[in-house]
Design an enzyme around this catalytic site. Structure first.
Site, PDB file in Angstrom:
ATOM      1  N   CYS A  79       0.975  -1.279  -0.055  1.00 43.22           N
ATOM      2  CA  CYS A  79       0.041   0.054  -0.020  1.00 43.22           C
ATOM      3  C   CYS A  79       0.777   1.455   0.103  1.00 43.22           C
ATOM      4  CB  CYS A  79      -1.176   0.056   1.122  1.00 43.22           C
ATOM      5  SG  CYS A  79      -2.359   0.982   1.111  1.00 43.22           S
ATOM      6  N   HIS A 167      -3.661  -5.442   0.826  1.00 40.95           N
ATOM      7  CA  HIS A 167      -3.026  -5.866   1.914  1.00 40.95           C
ATOM      8  C   HIS A 167      -3.223  -7.426   1.904  1.00 40.95           C
ATOM      9  CE1 HIS A 167      -2.615  -1.970   4.124  1.00 40.95           C
ATOM     10  NE2 HIS A 167      -3.555  -1.792   3.429  1.00 40.95           N
ATOM     11  N   GLU A 169      -2.034  -9.310   4.341  1.00 41.79           N
ATOM     12  CA  GLU A 169      -1.887  -9.713   5.553  1.00 41.79           C
ATOM     13  C   GLU A 169      -3.253 -10.100   6.185  1.00 41.79           C
ATOM     14  OE1 GLU A 169      -1.620  -5.372   6.106  1.00 41.79           O
ATOM     15  OE2 GLU A 169      -1.129  -6.828   4.461  1.00 41.79           O
TER      16      GLU A 169
END
Length: 509
Positions: A79, A167, A169
């Site tokens: 990001c 993202h 994660e």
């Protein structure tokens, strides 16, 4: 040398989650503020740049010098990290005409991409950005696109450098773990050798080297962190570890005696010290949460120091500090407002002439439990809910008194035992009761009452960095509420806290 992945934190709410995902791959990683890049990078086999609430277009945008990393060590920008590398290395970032938040679908993937190996389209990802990359540097190549974002991922040709605008994660990026695995194993070349057993072996040897022939004193709380730290130290230095368990009068009902009994047979030298009056007397009438913490911290140090100094040869203080304590005590962008003071982070008063040793300093809570399990610590002890260092003082809103402590201890005991009886205790990460500084009108036996209100709190979490309230069954809440009101003198109303962290904290003070 320990294989390490370095995460540079630009202030993203997801940075700790990146670290957790990396640790799940049995790879050791550390989070450093973006302005604090280690001077020596030996052993660092990969670097991840986190997201950020900031924009690269801001005048004072976070702007670290990564010349010693980029092009030399495998690098993944997430990001803001991706936008940062594009913006400051010859590309262009602009405000998004189509702001992309939430779920999005990857529609194009470069089939030759190492980063996206094994990931097929369409693939769901999680976006959270107000800027977008409109032009890559000359040596940039698009590796993935969504329907709205052309540069969803890119590679810098001639380097092991990637940027992604989503993202990986978070749970909502369905192939995110696979992408991280590709980067960590396939690109960085990690071997995945950082396991609980290897941590124990390495840490025990490091403790032996650090402490030498000195003695260590450690304050046990009965909780998971201090217990695991004590067992690690015990394995390293044996009977040169001295454990002290201080009763501050703010423990759960009957906990002082039960904890001392719990430690019997664990091979630890544990001394119990009942200092109830030393704590409760100065707390009488104190309402401010931070003042309570400071009083408790001061008295604990005084009591603990007196006991520690009575032991010959003590040169070290062992502490159960864990990684979230460390992370929350460091600001990414200058000094931050204090959420709460950590009693086990930040040094000791000058009069305590002890050096500090913190064997769990780089572990998350669930990792502490896995390490404890690897050392054979009883599952019941490892499964204990976290309990705040200042004890019930910060669950008593308003002034602390012996009567208010009694009320809360009884309420808490009925709540926790109720969870155990209903088979819910192990499904909850942390639970407790809070005594509110208000009274409410009630009716008992046809008589009007004006008594205390208590709140029950139960959350699910992995490491305490974020938490969500637990949807306890209504039938259970009804039963435990009736039990508390019928059995605890001074309480006539029970409420249930349905706030998550953030924006609320787990504790009320």
């Amino acid at each position: 040398m320990q294989e390490t992945l370095l995460i540079l934190d630009f202030g993203s709410q997801y940075t700790q989650l990146i670290a957790r995902r990396v640790r799940e791959l049995n790879v050791y990683c550390e989070i450093h503020p973006y302005y604090s890049i280690p001077a020596h990078l030996e052993g660092i086999k990969g670097v991840i740049l986190s997201g950020s609430p900031h924009s690269t277009l801001e005048v004072d945008a976070p702007h670290p010098d990564i010349t010693q990393i980029k092009g030399k060590i495998p690098l993944l920008g997430v990001c803001y990290g991706a936008q940062y590398m594009a913006h400051f290395y010859g590309g262009e970032v602009a405000k998004s005409t189509h702001r992309e938040y939430g779920r999005a679908m990857i529609q194009y993937i470069d089939s030759a991409s190492e980063l996206f190996h094994g990931i097929e389209t369409p693939s769901q990802v999680w976006m959270s950005h107000g800027d977008t990359i409109v032009r890559l540097p000359e040596n940039g190549q698009i590796e993935a696109s969504t329907g709205d974002v052309k540069v969803a991922a890119y590679k810098v040709q001639g380097e092991q450098t990637w940027g992604i605008q989503f993202h990986p994660e978070v749970y909502h990026t369905t192939e995110g773990f696979g992408l991280l695995k590709n980067f960590i194993y396939g690109i960085c070349g990690f071997h995945g050798t950082w396991t609980p057993s290897s941590f124990v072996e390495t840490t025990v040897e490091e403790l032996r080297q650090t402490v030498g022939q000195d003695h260590v004193v450690l304050g046990l709380s009965g909780g998971v962190d201090s217990t695991v730290a004590a067992v690690l130290l015990s394995q390293a230095i044996g009977n040169r570890l001295h454990c002290i368990f201080v009763n501050n009068g703010l423990l759960r009902k009957g906990e002082y005696a039960s904890v001392l009994k719990q430690y019997e047979g664990m091979g630890l030298q544990v001394k119990g010290v009942d200092a109830t009056d030393d704590f409760l007397n100065p707390l009488e009438g104190v309402e401010d949460p931070e003042t309570k913490r400071k009083i408790i911290g001061r008295v604990f140090i005084e009591v603990f120091d007196k006991e520690a100094m009575s032991i010959d040869g003590v040169r070290w203080l062992g502490q159960g500090t864990i990684y979230p304590d460390v992370i929350e005590s460091v600001s990414v962008k200058g000094p931050s407002a204090t959420i709460k003071s950590h009693h086990n982070v930040g040094g000791l008063p000058d009069f305590m002439k002890l050096q500090v040793v913190e064997p769990l300093r780089m572990l998350f809570k669930d990792e502490v439990r896995r390490v404890g399990s690897a050392m054979g610590i009883d599952k019941g002890l490892l499964g204990r809910h976290p309990f705040p260092g200042p004890g019930l003082a910060i669950r008593i809103l308003g002034s602390v008194s012996r009567e208010r402590v009694r009320i809360l201890q009884e309420v808490d005991a009925y709540f926790i035992q109720g969870l155990r009886d209903a088979g819910l205790y192990d499904k909850v990460w942390q639970a407790g009761a809070i005594l509110l500084p208000v009274k409410s009108v009630g009716v008992m036996g046809d008589e009007r009452t004006y008594e205390q209100v208590v709140a029950l709190r139960a959350v699910e979490s992995t490491d305490g960095m974020t938490a969500d309230w637990v949807h306890l069954p209504y039938e259970f809440l009804a039963t435990v509420s009736n039990t508390i009101i019928n059995n605890v003198r001074g309480v006539n109303r029970v409420v249930y806290d349905i706030s998550s962290k953030p924006p609320a904290t787990i504790e009320w003070e």
